[in-house]
Write a protein that holds these residues in place. Structure first.
Motif, PDB file in Angstrom:
ATOM      1  N   LYS A   1       7.098  25.687  21.523  1.00 46.18           N
ATOM      2  CA  LYS A   1       6.028  25.981  22.490  1.00 46.18           C
ATOM      3  C   LYS A   1       4.700  25.410  21.979  1.00 46.18           C
ATOM      4  CE  LYS A   1       6.338  30.114  24.181  1.00 46.18           C
ATOM      5  NZ  LYS A   1       6.217  31.581  24.134  1.00 46.18           N
TER       6      LYS A   1
ATOM      7  N   THR B   1       2.774  22.040  23.620  1.00 48.58           N
ATOM      8  CA  THR B   1       1.378  22.179  24.077  1.00 48.58           C
ATOM      9  C   THR B   1       0.495  21.138  23.402  1.00 48.58           C
ATOM     10  OG1 THR B   1       1.711  24.546  24.413  1.00 48.58           O
ATOM     11  CG2 THR B   1      -0.565  23.793  24.283  1.00 48.58           C
TER      12      THR B   1
ATOM     13  N   SER C   1      -0.874  27.307  29.574  1.00 53.27           N
ATOM     14  CA  SER C   1       0.181  26.521  30.219  1.00 53.27           C
ATOM     15  C   SER C   1       0.447  26.986  31.640  1.00 53.27           C
ATOM     16  CB  SER C   1       1.478  26.617  29.403  1.00 53.27           C
ATOM     17  OG  SER C   1       1.246  26.152  28.100  1.00 53.27           O
TER      18      SER C   1
ATOM     19  N   LEU D   1      -3.678  24.510  32.410  1.00 54.10           N
ATOM     20  CA  LEU D   1      -3.075  23.176  32.293  1.00 54.10           C
ATOM     21  C   LEU D   1      -2.335  22.790  33.570  1.00 54.10           C
ATOM     22  CD1 LEU D   1      -1.818  23.151  28.589  1.00 54.10           C
ATOM     23  CD2 LEU D   1      -3.998  22.346  29.515  1.00 54.10           C
ATOM     24  N   SER D   2      -1.830  23.780  34.289  1.00 54.00           N
ATOM     25  CA  SER D   2      -1.148  23.501  35.563  1.00 54.00           C
ATOM     26  C   SER D   2      -2.136  23.014  36.621  1.00 54.00           C
ATOM     27  CB  SER D   2      -0.438  24.756  36.075  1.00 54.00           C
ATOM     28  OG  SER D   2       0.604  25.103  35.202  1.00 54.00           O
TER      29      SER D   2
END
Length: 886
Positions: free
Chosen positions: A643, A647, A707, A711-712
């Protein structure tokens, strides 16, 4: 037919050579070599040489055998601390050390040579033991380096080095001249399997099966209360000590009873009459009289096994918790027994040889091992009608922590450190030490408070000699000039000189030819390691050192001996801070053992998964308690690692065309930056308090949140907008700051991964290695200004996300960007936001309810977002048309 246009080439697609695959087992040796070839450790020290010192003094592991997970945990946490302090601009020379003397090394070497220690000269034994210890250091050194430690292990300390031994002997000399060292006959922990005295720290308790017997001793000289042939009743779990019985102790103030059973009289404590008569199954007994313990002082009895006439005396240690209220005394086989024996001038019988066999004082039991004699003595007692009751019990019994075999208390002449003389000074020194748990302080304090004199002599050959001489009358000689003469010889030749030279050659000229002799015992290895505060040379920096960090067993071991020696030598504790960790156990909380087959080799984990995974496991453990490890736990750690890695890769891949520039932030970017700044404050404090599990947890939570939301929503900006557009550069500034934070914050924990990512990071003022970076400055920001402002948006977002999810499940829409969302809100703040971007939907309107529908839309062929037909021109949305036209 019109050819379909390729819009992908017009997008700002992620781009980085930082691979998704970790390949740590390949990359770790590669980066280790780069660090070494580029002298990175030396460069780190050079960078910080004018800064404040932070010295973590390494407690010496024992130079025997390969590393276990406890070693790995210990060294990893130390390295995390060192890397953090160095990147935080402290001067942090780290000198690893090894404990190299003692019986396990001696035994292992003798086993490998297949030689009995009695059949090899002392010098040959010592030379071969030194050679073996040095070979073990080389093995362990290579294994420690596989943990990706910052130190280059070029400069180390060893307790067998001449320079170290000299400093140790200087500590011993000072303690002698200050009257803290003395020789005396005293019962000490004795290990027949090691044939040596043991310190408290070398004793562990294990379950043991022992005979529990009640024995009667007939009175030979009574008084007006107790008559001849009445019986004193005692209890023991060590029948073999009856050979050395010299007295029976009572408590002056207890009530005792004279019982009659089957025409015989027995004396026991009144409070124990009911329980004992049930144990003995005596039904028709009669209490003849009661009296105080002091009433039968000085009556005499026959000590049945050795046939001596012995007295009844007063004992401070007699209790009613077990036994009969009368205690058999063998003065050379127990601490309390010895004190009582000295006070009452009792017969001191030593019937046990060094190897645990019985000597000529044991008469018919001679040459039998002491434990084996229990059966013979029990049988004799029964045959001669002295045995009242026999059963077997399981109880916790002291064992030699190295041979794992039972030990005894045995009176032998030994060398001691007088703890009582400096106990108050030791306790006061702890007030200056910072502990990271109240438990740690209380544990060390209690151990010092309860500690008796320290037995420092060992009857073996591999160690630092006790440099004491005896004059022609066998009196101990302690003179400064003699100590200095010997220490000077050791400085030139090492401690082997003590065994190579005659007594006269070891003495100054004035003291020769007087028929003197020398001591042949060596020092306890805890005395060796306990002088490391002086023995180690850390760039000339003087103790106390900033931090000692070892396993919790060292409260009775290295923490303890270091504290005693340091206070005796320099009147202060050797450490400013004290921190400890628990033991490594399996998934079920069981201790690692060969019999259970639950041991996990740290080198196997490194070879299979990489050291960064093992390091992340250590950091993500509540190390102050016992820590679990298993293949399953390592696999879970691997998921956490992936993870973080993914990232880092995403952030890197969106900075390929970015050059750092201070940027004024707006909207959601300002909120994320505020969250980052607050996280920085927390992470720095966690590092300062050694709370690594909280660092991992909080960074992980931040990354997950990042995330799933930020970031989406920003992918659209990063991929679709003009490369140098203000909004895209704003997002890139934020992700640059996030990446910089993640690499710097996780570098002490997973250094290889962070170093690898750093090489692909277009960082401002970049160094040749992340190791040479500086930790970020913490900026106190007005607490959660943006967070408070955005609170209502996130409440709304969660509700809308649920409605979108339901709509997708109901096949109303296929994905969120097809959604037409109506919002029920009066908030000017929410209405001011770019809600299409923040909610990742196709259309927004305000009404009196929150609702999700599909709307008649077309998909932009470049950004793939959905728009009303009027917003699409030549299959592209307005924004994409503008970007392409520009």
């Amino acid at each position: 037919m019109e050819e379909k246009k390729d819009y992908k080439s017009t997008l700002n697609m992620p781009n980085t050579e930082f691979s998704m695959k970790a390949d740590l087992k390949i990359k770790e040796p590669y980066f280790r070599k780069i660090w070494k070839d580029n002298d990175i450790y030396e460069k780190v020290l050079e960078k910080n040489k004018n800064s404040t010192n932070f010295i973590l003094h390494d407690g010496p592991p024992y130079a025997n055998g390969s590393l276990h997970t406890g070693h790995a945990l210990n060294k990893i946490i130390k390295d995390i601390i060192i890397r953090y302090k160095s990147i935080n601009n402290f001067y942090t020379p780290y000198i690893p050390g090894w404990d190299t003397h003692g019986l396990p090394i001696e035994n292992k070497m003798l086993n490998e040579m297949n030689v009995d220690h009695k059949k090899i000269s002392v010098i040959d034994l010592r030379k071969n033991a030194a050679k073996y210890a040095l070979s073990q250091i080389e093995i362990q050194k290579k294994q420690f380096l596989k943990l990706q430690m910052l130190s280059d292990f070029e400069k180390i300390y060893k307790t067998l080095d001449k320079s170290y031994e000299v400093k140790q002997l200087k500590v011993f000399k000072k303690m002698c001249l200050d009257g803290l060292i003395y020789r005396g006959l005293k019962p000490v922990y004795w290990s027949p399997s090691s044939q040596s005295a043991l310190a408290e720290a070398e004793v562990e308790y294990q379950e043991h099966r022992s005979p529990s017997i009640f024995v009667k001793f007939p009175v030979t000289k009574g008084n007006e209360i107790v008559k001849k042939n009445d019986n004193l009743l005692i209890w023991t779990t060590t029948p073999w000590t009856l050979i050395a019985n010299a007295g029976i102790a009572i408590n002056n103030d207890f009530d005792y009873s004279l019982l009659k059973y089957k025409n015989e009289n027995y004396i026991i404590a009144t409070k124990l009459v009911d329980s004992l008569t049930k144990t003995f199954e005596w039904k028709d007994f009669e209490i003849i009289k009661n009296f105080k313990g002091k009433d039968i002082l000085n009556i005499e009895y026959l000590s049945i096994v050795n046939n001596n006439i012995c007295p009844v005396i007063s004992g401070h240690h007699v209790t009613l918790e077990a036994g009969s209220g009368l205690v058999h005394i063998a003065p050379l086989f127990g601490e309390d027994d010895f004190i009582i024996g000295k006070k009452n001038n009792l017969n001191m019988i030593m019937h046990i040889n060094d190897d645990g066999t019985i000597n000529e004082s044991g008469n018919e039991y001679q040459n039998i091992f002491y434990e084996d004699a229990n059966k013979n003595i029990g049988k004799w007692l029964e045959e001669n009608n002295y045995l009242v009751k026999l059963k077997f019990i399981k109880h916790q019994y002291p064992h030699d922590w190295r041979t794992k075999k039972p030990i005894i208390f045995r009176g032998t002449p030994q060398w001691f450190v007088s703890i009582n003389k400096i106990k108050d000074r030791i306790i006061n020194s702890l007030k200056e030490v910072k502990f990271y748990s109240e438990w740690g302080y209380k544990r060390l304090l209690t151990m010092i408070q309860n500690r008796e004199d320290w037995t420092i002599s060992r009857q073996r050959a591999w160690g630092v000699p006790i440099i004491i001489f005896y004059d022609e009358n066998k009196n101990v000689v302690m003179k400064e000039e003699i100590f200095d003469y010997v220490i000077n010889l050791v400085e030139k030749h090492g401690t082997n000189i003590w065994y190579e030279k005659s007594v006269d050659e070891l003495l100054p000229e004035n003291y020769r030819n007087k028929n003197w002799t020398k001591e042949n015992d060596i020092m306890d290895v805890w005395f060796d390691s306990g002088t490391s505060f002086l023995g180690v040379d850390i760039d000339g920096i003087q103790p106390p050192f900033d931090l000692y960090f070892e396993g919790s067993d060292q409260y009775r071991g290295w923490f303890n001996s270091s504290l005693i020696n340091s206070v005796a030598y320099s009147n202060n504790a050797p450490f400013k801070e004290l921190l400890s960790h628990g033991f490594v156990v399996d998934e079920k909380g069981r201790k690692m053992s060969k019999s259970l087959g639950n041991g996990i080799d740290p080198i196997d984990i490194i070879n299979e998964n990489g050291a960064d995974i093992l390091r992340l496991w250590a950091a993500n453990s509540e190390y102050s308690n016992d820590i679990s490890i298993s293949k399953n736990i390592i696999n879970q750690t691997g998921e956490l690692y992936r993870k973080f890695r993914n990232t880092i890769r995403f952030l890197l891949s969106n900075l390929y065309d970015y050059k750092y520039e201070k940027t004024k932030l707006t909207g959601i970017n300002l909120l994320i930056k505020e969250r980052l700044e607050n996280l920085k404050i927390k992470v720095k404090k966690f590092y300062d308090d050694y709370q690594f599990i909280n660092i991992v947890k909080d960074i992980n939570n931040f990354v997950v949140d990042l995330s799933t939301f930020y970031l989406s929503i920003t992918k659209d900006i990063l991929y679709v907008e003009k490369p140098d557009s203000k909004i895209r550069r704003e997002v890139q500034f934020v992700i640059y700051e996030i990446l910089d934070f993640i690499l710097i914050s996780l570098y002490p924990i997973i250094p290889t991964t962070c170093e690898e990512a750093y090489q692909f990071f277009n960082k401002e003022n970049k160094k040749i290695s992340i190791c040479l970076e500086s930790f970020y400055e913490v900026n106190k920001i007005e607490q959660y200004q943006e967070e408070e402002k955005w609170k209502e948006f996130f409440i709304l977002k969660n509700e809308i996300y649920k409605l979108i999810e339901q709509s997708i499940k109901s096949n109303i829409i296929k994905r969120s960007n097809e959604a037409f969302v109506t919002l029920n809100t009066n908030s000017d703040f929410i209405k001011s936001l770019n809600l299409k971007m923040l909610l990742m939907v196709g259309k927004i309107e305000f009404s009196n309810e929150n609702k999700v529908n599909k709307f008649d839309s077309l998909k932009c062929q470049r950004c793939w977002n959905h728009f009303e037909k009027k917003e699409i021109k030549n299959e592209l949305c307005i924004r994409c048309n503008e970007v392409l036209e520009s």
